[in-house]
Write a protein that holds these residues in place. Sequence first.
Motif, short mmCIF file in Angstrom:
data_model
loop_
_atom_site.label_atom_id
_atom_site.label_comp_id
_atom_site.label_asym_id
_atom_site.label_seq_id
_atom_site.Cartn_x
_atom_site.Cartn_y
_atom_site.Cartn_z
N ALA A 106 0.99 -1.30 0.05
CA ALA A 106 0.12 -0.07 -0.08
C ALA A 106 0.93 1.26 -0.10
O ALA A 106 2.08 1.34 0.47
N PRO A 107 0.49 2.29 -0.85
CA PRO A 107 -0.98 2.43 -1.66
C PRO A 107 -0.65 1.46 -2.86
O PRO A 107 0.23 1.49 -3.38
N ASN A 114 5.33 3.72 -1.03
CA ASN A 114 5.37 3.05 0.03
C ASN A 114 6.81 3.17 0.60
O ASN A 114 7.23 3.66 1.93
N ASN A 157 1.47 0.89 8.35
CA ASN A 157 2.26 0.94 7.01
C ASN A 157 2.06 2.46 6.83
O ASN A 157 0.93 3.11 6.75
N VAL A 160 0.25 4.18 3.84
CA VAL A 160 -1.32 4.62 4.06
C VAL A 160 -1.78 5.20 5.28
O VAL A 160 -2.91 5.25 5.70
N SER A 161 -0.75 5.10 6.20
CA SER A 161 -1.12 5.41 7.59
C SER A 161 -2.17 4.81 8.29
O SER A 161 -3.15 5.25 8.78
N LYS A 162 -2.07 3.65 8.16
CA LYS A 162 -2.95 2.60 8.77
C LYS A 162 -2.16 1.49 9.38
O LYS A 162 -1.14 1.04 8.93
N GLY A 198 -4.39 -1.88 2.53
CA GLY A 198 -4.54 -0.56 2.04
C GLY A 198 -5.11 -0.72 0.25
O GLY A 198 -4.89 0.07 -0.36
N SER A 199 -5.87 -1.82 -0.12
CA SER A 199 -6.50 -2.05 -1.28
C SER A 199 -7.96 -1.99 -1.28
O SER A 199 -8.59 -2.49 -0.56
N GLU A 203 -10.52 -4.09 0.88
CA GLU A 203 -11.39 -3.44 2.02
C GLU A 203 -12.62 -4.07 2.62
O GLU A 203 -13.30 -4.55 1.97
N THR A 409 -8.63 0.32 11.36
CA THR A 409 -8.53 1.81 11.35
C THR A 409 -8.64 2.27 12.93
O THR A 409 -8.38 3.36 13.13
#
Length: 431
Positions: A106-107, A114, A157, A160-162, A198-199, A203, A409
């Motif tokens: 991700a992304p 990344n 990650n 994607v900040s998750k 992050g896909s 999701e 999240t």
Amino acid sequence: MCAMVWAASSHGQTFEEADNIGYAQEGMTQTGRSTFWNDWFFQMGLDMSLQNPYGYNFAHVFPNGKTFGLDLAVGKWFTPQIGLRGKLNWENALPLLKNGHANWVAPFYQPGVNWDKGGYVALYGDVLLNMHNFIGDYKAGRTWNLSLYPRIGVNYNFGVSKGALLAGAGILNTYRLNSRWQLYADVAYMMTGSGFVGSEKVEGTGTGSNSNGYFSIGVGAQVALGKQEADERKGQISSFWDDWFLQAGLDMSLMNPYGCNFSKVFPKGKTYGLNAAIGKQFTPELALRARVQWENGLIENKHVEWVPPVSDPRSNYEEHGLVVMSLDAVLNLTNIIGGYTSEKKWHTSAFGRAGLIQQLAIGSASPLMGVGIEETYRLNDRLSLFGSLGYQVTTSESSGGLTGMQVATGSNGFFDIDLGIVVSLGRNRKM
């Protein structure tokens, strides 16, 4: 990555006779001091990860899901059979290991982004089970050692900040160079949530419904830290079948899904249940326990609103509630700090927990990890009372989408308060 009881050191194991000394406990018997600070090790190495998001063909993982990174770990062997290890993995960020083809990191389908944002990190907790010493005789100078381990942890990650919880298992193989140095090879497979992946395609497919998984393959060097008691205690290993215990109790859980005000957990998130466990005391400092908790299946709370299904939370009871299955690693703080003595009645322990939570009402399973503290009081050589307080976190799958939160999240947590009794089984060694 659920409460655990000291059946051995606080539940009837008096550890008094010196003729049956167990591994790493002779020092405690002779001097009264804990040997907790012996038998530590440090690992450093490189690894390759193979990301395989749900719905993608693993045959294409090269080069789409391939990354390289650095591993750092510290651990301790409590006995030749069992140890604990904490590990840090920093992936896809080292200057010499850049991978510009990682479409599945991700992304998605933005190779290089990344890397530019710092890659991703993961923290693991492993319970190491040395199969050579479980199955065969312990040999201090054995060249090859193979260990299996269950794993719980978290990842984040930067691309994607998750982040997400993760659960997995692996194999650790070590080759002994001398009394201090070893080489290691480590292979593990982990499942995690779709937030980390992050896909858009995956999701909503966290570990609770489908697998977003990745392999990790690492090699490196291991160095022993401090005094290594294993080499000094040949033939002094206790039997694997000693020091087992059973536990049973009642509990109250306080469910607190992400975004919900904890001040309203009474009565919206309150449930009652039963718990049972079987475990083994490996040393006066460490025990492991397998635990099952059945919640909201026997004692109904007619006001509950924060358990799934979202459309009718009270039907959770009619669908038999929820089940938590976990493995606990418990450290007896009383014995670690003050040293072991057989006269102690009260023991304070801290535990780490890894497992799964199964919501029977919606057919969803999710990874779970937690920590807690426990107090025990020994009645006699066989029976003890216990009380514990734990806090667990899991993915939003376990709340049935109560708050509309995307998987991984945020945190869906719950407190667990237990009271019960512990019974020591079979032979209790005198150490």
